[in-house]
Design a protein around this motif. Structure first.
Motif, short mmCIF file in Angstrom:
data_model
loop_
_atom_site.label_atom_id
_atom_site.label_comp_id
_atom_site.label_asym_id
_atom_site.label_seq_id
_atom_site.Cartn_x
_atom_site.Cartn_y
_atom_site.Cartn_z
N ILE A 74 -11.96 -62.46 12.93
CA ILE A 74 -12.16 -61.44 11.90
C ILE A 74 -12.89 -62.07 10.73
O ILE A 74 -12.48 -63.12 10.23
N GLY A 75 -13.95 -61.43 10.27
CA GLY A 75 -14.66 -61.91 9.09
C GLY A 75 -13.81 -61.75 7.85
O GLY A 75 -13.10 -60.75 7.69
N GLU A 76 -13.86 -62.74 6.96
CA GLU A 76 -13.08 -62.67 5.72
C GLU A 76 -13.42 -61.44 4.89
O GLU A 76 -12.60 -60.94 4.15
N GLY A 77 -14.64 -60.94 5.02
CA GLY A 77 -15.06 -59.77 4.26
C GLY A 77 -14.77 -58.44 4.94
O GLY A 77 -15.08 -57.38 4.40
N ALA A 78 -14.17 -58.47 6.12
CA ALA A 78 -13.88 -57.24 6.86
C ALA A 78 -12.87 -56.39 6.09
O ALA A 78 -11.93 -56.91 5.49
N SER A 79 -13.06 -55.08 6.14
CA SER A 79 -12.18 -54.17 5.41
C SER A 79 -10.73 -54.25 5.88
O SER A 79 -9.82 -53.94 5.13
N VAL A 80 -10.51 -54.69 7.11
CA VAL A 80 -9.14 -54.79 7.64
C VAL A 80 -8.46 -56.10 7.29
O VAL A 80 -7.25 -56.23 7.46
N TRP A 81 -9.22 -57.08 6.80
CA TRP A 81 -8.64 -58.40 6.58
C TRP A 81 -7.48 -58.39 5.57
O TRP A 81 -6.47 -59.07 5.80
N PRO A 82 -7.53 -57.64 4.48
CA PRO A 82 -6.38 -57.64 3.57
C PRO A 82 -5.07 -57.22 4.26
O PRO A 82 -4.00 -57.73 3.90
N PHE A 113 -15.06 -47.07 14.74
CA PHE A 113 -14.29 -48.16 14.15
C PHE A 113 -15.18 -49.26 13.58
O PHE A 113 -14.70 -50.15 12.88
N ALA A 114 -16.48 -49.21 13.88
CA ALA A 114 -17.43 -50.16 13.30
C ALA A 114 -18.09 -49.62 12.03
O ALA A 114 -18.75 -50.36 11.31
N THR A 115 -17.90 -48.34 11.75
CA THR A 115 -18.54 -47.70 10.60
C THR A 115 -17.68 -47.86 9.35
O THR A 115 -16.46 -47.66 9.40
N LYS A 116 -18.33 -48.20 8.25
CA LYS A 116 -17.62 -48.37 6.99
C LYS A 116 -17.42 -47.03 6.29
O LYS A 116 -18.21 -46.10 6.46
N ASN A 117 -16.36 -46.95 5.51
CA ASN A 117 -16.08 -45.80 4.65
C ASN A 117 -15.94 -44.48 5.40
O ASN A 117 -16.44 -43.45 4.96
N VAL A 118 -15.30 -44.53 6.57
CA VAL A 118 -14.99 -43.31 7.32
C VAL A 118 -13.50 -43.31 7.63
O VAL A 118 -12.85 -44.36 7.59
N ASP A 119 -12.97 -42.14 7.96
CA ASP A 119 -11.57 -42.04 8.36
C ASP A 119 -11.48 -42.35 9.86
O ASP A 119 -11.72 -41.48 10.69
N ARG A 120 -11.16 -43.57 10.17
CA ARG A 120 -11.11 -44.01 11.57
C ARG A 120 -9.94 -43.38 12.33
O ARG A 120 -9.95 -43.36 13.55
N PHE A 121 -8.95 -42.92 11.60
CA PHE A 121 -7.77 -42.33 12.24
C PHE A 121 -7.69 -40.83 11.97
O PHE A 121 -6.61 -40.26 11.87
N GLY A 122 -8.85 -40.19 11.88
CA GLY A 122 -8.91 -38.75 11.64
C GLY A 122 -8.63 -37.96 12.90
O GLY A 122 -8.22 -38.50 13.94
N ALA A 123 -8.87 -36.69 12.83
CA ALA A 123 -8.55 -35.76 13.92
C ALA A 123 -9.26 -36.09 15.22
O ALA A 123 -8.75 -35.81 16.31
N GLU A 124 -10.45 -36.71 15.15
CA GLU A 124 -11.20 -37.01 16.38
C GLU A 124 -10.66 -38.23 17.13
O GLU A 124 -11.05 -38.48 18.26
N GLY A 169 -14.77 -71.52 8.73
CA GLY A 169 -15.97 -71.02 8.07
C GLY A 169 -15.68 -69.71 7.37
O GLY A 169 -14.69 -69.60 6.63
N ASP A 170 -16.51 -68.69 7.61
CA ASP A 170 -16.32 -67.39 6.95
C ASP A 170 -15.51 -66.42 7.81
O ASP A 170 -15.47 -65.23 7.53
N HIS A 171 -14.85 -66.92 8.86
CA HIS A 171 -14.02 -66.09 9.73
C HIS A 171 -12.61 -66.64 9.83
O HIS A 171 -12.36 -67.80 9.50
N ILE A 172 -11.73 -65.80 10.29
CA ILE A 172 -10.35 -66.17 10.53
C ILE A 172 -10.06 -65.98 12.02
O ILE A 172 -10.35 -64.92 12.58
N ALA A 173 -9.50 -67.00 12.65
CA ALA A 173 -9.02 -66.86 14.02
C ALA A 173 -7.62 -66.28 13.91
O ALA A 173 -6.69 -66.94 13.45
#
Length: 155
Positions: free
Chosen positions: A49-57, A81-92, A123-127
């Motif tokens: 996972i990249g440190e800057g990924a929205s899911v990392w926190p 799930f690769a798109t930023k600023n969308v509701d990934r867990f929406g009705a679809e 580096g800039d990722h987390i295992a």
């Protein structure tokens, strides 16, 4: 060197997965193509996972997460799930929380529910190392893979 490495690695086909977890703000998930088994004894898997990924926190402290392997027909789910600023867990998205609240993508043919065993900064990722606690699967005739910067499949 970064672009040279990125361009060279485009020649390496990788399975497409979605990683999900739950935090105080609700479910999170992201598309990941850097996933592998790490050990059979003890059973361990690794997701990068990249440190800057929205899911990392959330993944930074989540005790549990799930890895979903996708079928070739699930490019839309991978894109969502690769798109930023969308509701990934929406009705679809067909999903439900499991008994611990970890999001389970109902249409994914393979799901590994994992306990977080360790997080290793490289580096800039987390295992993100996970110990599978539960595995559900059905046959995947044509797994979804990423190669040359696009989705493809392996028959």
């Amino acid at each position: 060197m970064k672009e040279q490495l990125r361009n060279a690695l485009r020649h390496h086909a990788q399975a497409v997965t979605i990683v999900t977890a739950t935090g105080s703000g609700g479910p999170v998930g992201t598309t990941v193509s850097s996933f592998t088994s790490a050990s059979f004894e003890p059973p361990l898997v690794v997701v990068w996972i990249g440190e800057g990924a929205s899911v990392w926190p959330v993944l930074r402290t989540a005790p549990l997460f799930a890895v979903h392997l996708l079928d070739a027909g699930q490019t839309g789910l991978a894109d969502l799930f690769a798109t930023k600023n969308v509701d990934r867990f929406g009705a679809e998205t067909r999903w439900r929380p499991d008994e611990d609240g970890v999001p389970w993508l109902l249409d994914a043919p393979v799901r590994l529910r994992c306990r977080t065993a360790r997080r290793i900064a490289v580096g800039d990722h987390i295992a993100l190392v996970g110990e599978p606690l539960d595995i559900t699967h059905s046959d995947i005739a044509t797994p979804l893979v990423r190669h040359q910067g696009r989705y493809t499949s392996v028959a």
